[in-house]
Design an enzyme around this catalytic site. Structure first.
Site: not given
Length: 186
Positions: A102-104, A123, A151
């Site tokens: 998720i994200c980075a 992200y 995500s």
């Protein structure tokens, strides 16, 4: 027998993504082992200190159905630089096990050449870094491509955790848990 997930906890991890994922999965009956990268006492991105269950070195000897990587710039950098984590991820990929980021954290996959060519998200600021080696999707909160789940960030952490739980334990359990949390599934 309950499904087992290895949750990485590097220094600089995004607390919300980490805690929401661990909490939701445990509520759903998934056996989550928290593996600290570089130790057991980990300081996250907002200076919250979390104690891991074990270290990645110890946890890598176990058997798991899935692995999850939280975001956070510092945490993702530490995971990208870990050759041991790279070996663990390659083993998960080779054995068709679930890899979630998720994200980075999708940048960690790129650093270790994991899931190249698959669809993913992250992200938004990492799109340019990832779109050469992956099919980048920027209009979905969670993207699934085979055994890869990705995500976008802290605001999508519940969606990410619930989708991961659905794959591991089924939609009925996820509906029950999300209802109890007053979270509406989309």
């Amino acid at each position: 027998m309950s499904k087992k997930l290895l949750m990485l906890l590097p220094s600089g991890a995004e607390e919300m993504e980490f805690v929401i994922c661990v909490d939701v999965l445990r509520r759903c009956g998934v056996s989550v082992t928290i593996a600290g990268l570089g130790g057991k006492q980990i300081t996250c991105s907002r200076d919250v200190v979390i104690t891991a269950d074990t270290t990645l070195n110890e946890a890598s000897k176990g058997e798991f159905d899935a692995i999850a990587l939280p975001g956070g710039l510092g945490g993702s950098k530490a995971m990208a630089e870990s050759t041991q984590l790279g070996e663990v991820l390659k083993s998960f990929e080779t054995n068709g096990k679930i890899i979630a980021a998720i994200c980075a954290a999708p940048t960690v996959l790129l650093a270790h050449s994991i899931a190249l060519g698959k669809s993913l998200t992250s992200y938004p600021s990492f799109k340019d870094n990832l779109s050469d080696k992956y099919r980048y999707i920027d209009d979905k909160r969670v993207v699934i491509d085979g055994n890869l789940i990705t995500s976008r960030g802290p605001g999508t952490a519940f969606d990410f955790a619930l989708k991961l739980a659905e794959i591991l334990v089924g939609l009925d359990k996820v509906k029950q848990v999300s209802s109890g949390m007053l979270y509406s599934l989309n």
